[in-house]
Design an enzyme around this catalytic site. Sequence first.
Site, PDB file in Angstrom:
ATOM      1  N   SER A   1       0.839  -1.188   0.000  1.00  0.00           N
ATOM      2  CA  SER A   1       0.000   0.000   0.000  1.00  0.00           C
ATOM      3  C   SER A   1       0.876   1.240   0.000  1.00  0.00           C
ATOM      4  O   SER A   1       1.782   1.364   0.817  1.00  0.00           O
ATOM      5  CB  SER A   1      -0.915   0.021   1.232  1.00  0.00           C
ATOM      6  OG  SER A   1      -1.553   1.275   1.365  1.00  0.00           O
ATOM      7  N   LYS A   2       0.587   2.147  -0.930  1.00  0.00           N
ATOM      8  CA  LYS A   2       1.312   3.420  -0.972  1.00  0.00           C
ATOM      9  C   LYS A   2       1.084   4.192   0.329  1.00  0.00           C
ATOM     10  O   LYS A   2       1.988   4.857   0.837  1.00  0.00           O
ATOM     11  CB  LYS A   2       0.813   4.230  -2.168  1.00  0.00           C
ATOM     12  CG  LYS A   2       1.476   5.579  -2.347  1.00  0.00           C
ATOM     13  CD  LYS A   2       2.878   5.447  -2.884  1.00  0.00           C
ATOM     14  CE  LYS A   2       3.453   6.819  -3.235  1.00  0.00           C
ATOM     15  NZ  LYS A   2       4.869   6.752  -3.584  1.00  0.00           N
ATOM     16  N   ARG A   3      -0.133   4.063   0.871  1.00  0.00           N
ATOM     17  CA  ARG A   3      -0.452   4.785   2.108  1.00  0.00           C
ATOM     18  C   ARG A   3       0.399   4.303   3.276  1.00  0.00           C
ATOM     19  O   ARG A   3       0.620   5.024   4.243  1.00  0.00           O
ATOM     20  CB  ARG A   3      -1.938   4.618   2.444  1.00  0.00           C
ATOM     21  CG  ARG A   3      -2.869   5.357   1.504  1.00  0.00           C
ATOM     22  CD  ARG A   3      -4.299   5.335   2.019  1.00  0.00           C
ATOM     23  NE  ARG A   3      -4.814   3.992   2.127  1.00  0.00           N
ATOM     24  CZ  ARG A   3      -5.396   3.336   1.142  1.00  0.00           C
ATOM     25  NH1 ARG A   3      -5.534   3.915  -0.032  1.00  0.00           N
ATOM     26  NH2 ARG A   3      -5.858   2.116   1.314  1.00  0.00           N
TER      27      ARG A   3
END
Length: 495
Positions: A261-263
């Site tokens: 996940s980029k987050r």
Amino acid sequence: MDMNWFDQMEERIPQGRVRTRFAPSPTGYMHVGNLRTALYTWLIARHSGGTFILRIEDTDQGRLVADAADVIYATLRKCGLTWDEGPDVGGPVGPYIQTQRRDLYGKYARLLVEKGHAYYCFCEKTESEEDAGDFDRSVDPCRDLDPAEALRRVEAGEPYVIRQRIPHGGQTTFDDAVFGAITVDNDTLDDQVLIKRDGLPTYNFANVIDDHLMGITHVVRGSEYLSSAPKYNLLYQGFGWEVPTYIHCSPVMRDAHNKMSKRKGDPSYEDLISMGYLSEAVVNYVTLLGWSPRGEYAEREFFTLQELSEVFDIGGISKSPAIFDIEKLKYFNASYLRSLSPEAFYDAALPYLRQAITSPAIDLKLVAPLVQPRCDTLLDIAPQVDFFDALPDYSTDLYCHKKMKTNVENSLEALEQVLPVLEALPEWTYDAIHDALIGLAQQLELKNGRIMWPVRTALSGKAVTPGGAVELCHILGREETLRRIRAGMELLRGQ
């Protein structure tokens, strides 16, 4: 409805060869899972001599990111994933941007209503409620509205959506090339929205319409869409269309329990490039995240993109999630860096060399070969070569090397012997410097290390350098070499 228009649309559809599509939403950077989908889609087309299509799915206007489409184009090109049809190159079944195809979807949705596989719904329901999946078709008053009454309300301007009419009872079975045949109870499926109140299609409807009209034969997507596949099948069946081959890929994981996940800080493709990884290494590694070559290539790890297109087969795709291992990628990248030609490595390394070395007196083409075998990523370059630009502060402890049998006292003696020899050199070439230093060691009946180690330390102020004393003298030049040796002597005398 006038069926001539629909018949003309059918006549446009290319036939007779494999056609695949990569259909990203321009909502941000290309994450690793998205890149893998693009790779598999491209490889399936190229392996079969088919057509690879780029389609931009931008119907979710609320999530669009400025310039994200340009990032998609640039990323695919950097990875070598050229497309045969797409927004910027055209093709026989364009346009290839969904919002430019807006008028198509309403017509097909109304056709589906006529066929009894969709219906107009006038219930007021928020998008958040739709996304929560709590729509109960059994109590939807619009599902069983008289068609004439529903059409009257539409023509009167009443806001509406068009929903898919899922059959009551029974089951739907779909086939997937990776997961096999999967059967679900129709009662577990919701009457999903096909056309929203703003007239734009939902993703689930638009991609079915576009895939059919573009002649897509193989659809590659993440396994999170397995739950939507039965509804896609029912749409195809409702229109009487052939269902494409589904290829659902298990997720790319950051560890055994969490998807990337980029987050959560996991890198996108652009991040990996900025971290000093070569695009070719990223492509090679990402292809192997969930796919394995078979037969004579089963034990092989390194492939060019062309070689992958020759050996890639759908049967090698695994059902199991793949874990992204940055150390494994680093291993791939190191191998790719070492295998580059000197010219190609210099081109790749140049921005990093310039960042670390600003002195115009240093020939960066002489530095590059020293670091090529010594870096796993391009970011490893600067810390190894920054001393060329400016000699760091260092301790005389660096002169003490057990293996070389050097200490503070004999290192000072060595530099005092070296200085006049280098000062007297008629030409400052690699061979002249080498012969002078080796000759001095022989003359003093010392091992080479007793001379070379103090010189290298004085020139670099580091315990580890790319290249030895001769290379450093040659690159630094006569004036800077002599200046640093004198500075080293002063430092040693101060002890």
